[in-house]
Enzyme design. Structure first.
Site, PDB file in Angstrom:
ATOM      1  N   GLU A  99       0.837  -1.205   0.000  1.00 46.55           N
ATOM      2  CA  GLU A  99       0.000   0.000   0.000  1.00 46.55           C
ATOM      3  C   GLU A  99       0.865   1.245   0.000  1.00 46.55           C
ATOM      4  OE1 GLU A  99      -3.083  -0.145  -1.193  1.00 46.55           O
ATOM      5  OE2 GLU A  99      -3.575  -1.512   0.440  1.00 46.55           O
ATOM      6  N   GLY A 124     -16.849   4.949  -3.620  1.00 45.57           N
ATOM      7  CA  GLY A 124     -16.140   5.646  -2.557  1.00 45.57           C
ATOM      8  C   GLY A 124     -15.732   4.747  -1.408  1.00 45.57           C
ATOM      9  N   SER A 158     -13.760   1.985  -7.705  1.00 46.10           N
ATOM     10  CA  SER A 158     -14.835   2.128  -8.685  1.00 46.10           C
ATOM     11  C   SER A 158     -14.408   3.112  -9.766  1.00 46.10           C
ATOM     12  CB  SER A 158     -16.120   2.603  -8.009  1.00 46.10           C
ATOM     13  OG  SER A 158     -15.872   3.772  -7.248  1.00 46.10           O
ATOM     14  N   SER A 159     -13.582   4.102  -9.402  1.00 44.08           N
ATOM     15  CA  SER A 159     -13.192   5.096 -10.408  1.00 44.08           C
ATOM     16  C   SER A 159     -12.280   4.487 -11.472  1.00 44.08           C
ATOM     17  CB  SER A 159     -12.540   6.315  -9.755  1.00 44.08           C
ATOM     18  OG  SER A 159     -11.568   5.919  -8.834  1.00 44.08           O
ATOM     19  N   ASP A 196      -4.354   0.663  -9.561  1.00 40.82           N
ATOM     20  CA  ASP A 196      -5.787   0.390  -9.728  1.00 40.82           C
ATOM     21  C   ASP A 196      -6.144   0.195 -11.202  1.00 40.82           C
ATOM     22  OD1 ASP A 196      -5.613   0.988  -7.077  1.00 40.82           O
ATOM     23  OD2 ASP A 196      -6.622   2.927  -7.220  1.00 40.82           O
ATOM     24  N   TYR A 220      -3.899  12.283   0.407  1.00 46.04           N
ATOM     25  CA  TYR A 220      -3.171  11.349  -0.462  1.00 46.04           C
ATOM     26  C   TYR A 220      -2.037  12.081  -1.179  1.00 46.04           C
ATOM     27  CZ  TYR A 220      -2.417   7.907  -4.169  1.00 46.04           C
ATOM     28  OH  TYR A 220      -1.846   6.997  -5.033  1.00 46.04           O
TER      29      TYR A 220
HETATM   30  C1  GLA Z   1      -5.204   4.560  -4.230  1.00 45.46           C
HETATM   31  C2  GLA Z   1      -4.425   4.911  -5.490  1.00 45.46           C
HETATM   32  C3  GLA Z   1      -3.407   3.827  -5.823  1.00 45.46           C
HETATM   33  C4  GLA Z   1      -2.526   3.506  -4.610  1.00 45.46           C
HETATM   34  C5  GLA Z   1      -3.383   3.272  -3.370  1.00 45.46           C
HETATM   35  C6  GLA Z   1      -2.558   3.117  -2.118  1.00 45.46           C
HETATM   36  O1  GLA Z   1      -5.984   3.416  -4.463  1.00 45.46           O
HETATM   37  O2  GLA Z   1      -5.304   5.081  -6.583  1.00 45.46           O
HETATM   38  O3  GLA Z   1      -2.625   4.227  -6.923  1.00 45.46           O
HETATM   39  O4  GLA Z   1      -1.590   4.510  -4.394  1.00 45.46           O
HETATM   40  O5  GLA Z   1      -4.310   4.319  -3.160  1.00 45.46           O
HETATM   41  O6  GLA Z   1      -1.782   1.973  -2.173  1.00 45.46           O
END
Ligand code: GLA
Length: 387
Positions: A34, A122, A127-128, A172, A221
């Site tokens: 993560e 969310g 989902s995005s 993702d 983030y």
């Molecule tokens: C979100 C981001 C990913 C990744 C995760 C954390 O999902 O879209 O690219 O950075 O957070 O691991």
């Protein structure tokens, strides 16, 4: 009814007539790794059996009309100049993809499009990315654009950066595009080499949705990402060859961490050790050592909580509750954090007890009804057959 049928009906209701094609891309859950992807490190996500479907038909006038069956909302724009509209925030994703396709020089005609999905919104199950990849896959197929799955993932990531404004990593979009049934995807986020890692039938991947959505999650983030970059800048004084935290081995981190301010040091420590955990996880899973892998999941959670500070009381509670169920091998928050979901590795025979116990206790202590998804690892984006 199947997702493909639901989106087809939504298309018929919205536009009259039939779509020319239906594409589908899944949500994801990350098993481990993560906040490593934007540090050019390693991740181990799974594409899940919840997805977004997109039904499309071309039109001759350069206009795009998009209907979201989940929101019951429309948007309309010229394919050559999509613009943000705060009254339809979900539309940023299809618009972002169109904008990237056009700005990369691909020729797009107009189109009518209906979107429907069952990836919880969310909740941290991407989902995005599922919308982006389903839209890109559908448009690329409809207009005969030559992009492979990796190109599609990268294009969707750029859409997220430039149109949506979240500086996400590649995980993702990549797994939504390239996931594989029954497998986790082990990805090197630097060179995008990947391997599939089989998941044992003896365990289930169980996702618990805390029901907590944090405001400002995207600014937190982006702040974490900036802190990692700051760590790299400072460590370059002694390690000039490093390009990202991915390049810092544990020994060097321990030797030079004194160069980092306290908070930045903890952020970097998470990333350095999380990358090692992913590499160990892949070995353990290949060897069938599920208990060893589960222990790394717990360690990952602790690190995300204490060093990266992206957990919260509800996610911590979910991990605690999960760990007290006999048959839970590992549990951790998954995705960006700041609310959202935990991922749990649970022996198949213990899943029922897990759902009952964690659901009951979580609701008793927080007043929030727990959503639990028992996930099957599934394939990445595809066109639906028989249309
Ligand atoms: C979100 C981001 C990913 C990744 C995760 C954390 O999902 O879209 O690219 O950075 O957070 O691991």
């Amino acid at each position: 009814m199947e997702g493909a049928e639901l989106v087809r009906e939504a298309f018929r209701d919205a536009f009259r007539g039939e779509p020319e094609l239906i594409s589908r891309a899944p949500g994801r859950v990350n098993l481990i790794g993560e906040h490593t992807d934007y540090n050019q490190g390693f991740v181990l996500p799974v594409a899940i059996d919840r997805a977004v479907w997109v039904a499309i038909r071309g039109r001759g006038d350069g206009r795009a009309r998009v209907y979201s069956a989940n929101f019951g909302q429309w948007t309309e724009f010229d394919v050559d100049s999509p613009r943000k509209d705060p009254s339809v925030p979900w539309a940023d994703y299809p618009k972002g993809v169109v904008s990237e396709l056009v700005s990369s020089g691909h020729r797009l005609g107009g189109f009518d499009m209906a979107i429907w999905g069952d990836v919880p919104l969310g909740a941290g199950l991407s989902s995005s990315a599922a919308i982006e990849v389903a839209v890109a896959f559908g448009l690329v197929s409809l207009f005969g654009i030559a992009l492979d799955r990796t190109d599609i993932a990268l294009l969707c990531q750029r859409a997220e950066h430039r149109f949506v404004g979240v500086h996400c990593g590649i995980m993702d979009q990549f797994v939504a595009s390239l996931g594989r049934k029954g497998r986790a995807l082990f990805l090197d986020c630097r060179d995008l080499n990947y391997e599939y890692v089989p998941l044992s039938d003896d365990v289930s991947v169980v996702v618990c949705d805390s029901g907590v959505k944090r405001e400002l999650a995207s600014s937190a983030y982006n702040e974490r990402r900036a802190q990692c970059e700051e760590a790299v800048r400072r460590l370059r004084e002694v390690l000039p060859e490093i390009g990202a935290l991915r390049d810092v081995p544990r020994e060097e981190f321990e030797a030079y961490k004194y160069l980092l301010p306290e908070t930045i040091g903890r952020r970097a420590r998470h990333v350095v050790y999380e990358n090692m955990r992913v590499l160990s996880s892949v070995k353990l899973l290949r060897r069938g050592d599920l208990e060893g892998f589960g222990r790394l999941m717990y360690e990952s959670h602790r690190s995300l909580k204490e060093d990266y500070e992206v957990s919260g009381p509800e996610l911590d509670l979910l991990v605690d509750l999960a760990s007290s169920v006999e048959g839970t091998l590992g549990a951790r928050l998954t995705g960006a954090g700041f609310g959202g979901c935990t991922v749990n590795l649970v022996e198949r025979k213990a899943v029922r007890t897990f759902e009952e116990f964690v659901g009951r206790e979580y609701e008793a202590r927080t007043g929030i009804r727990l959503e639990v998804y028992v996930c099957e690892a599934s394939d990445g984006a595809r066109l639906e057959e028989g249309i």
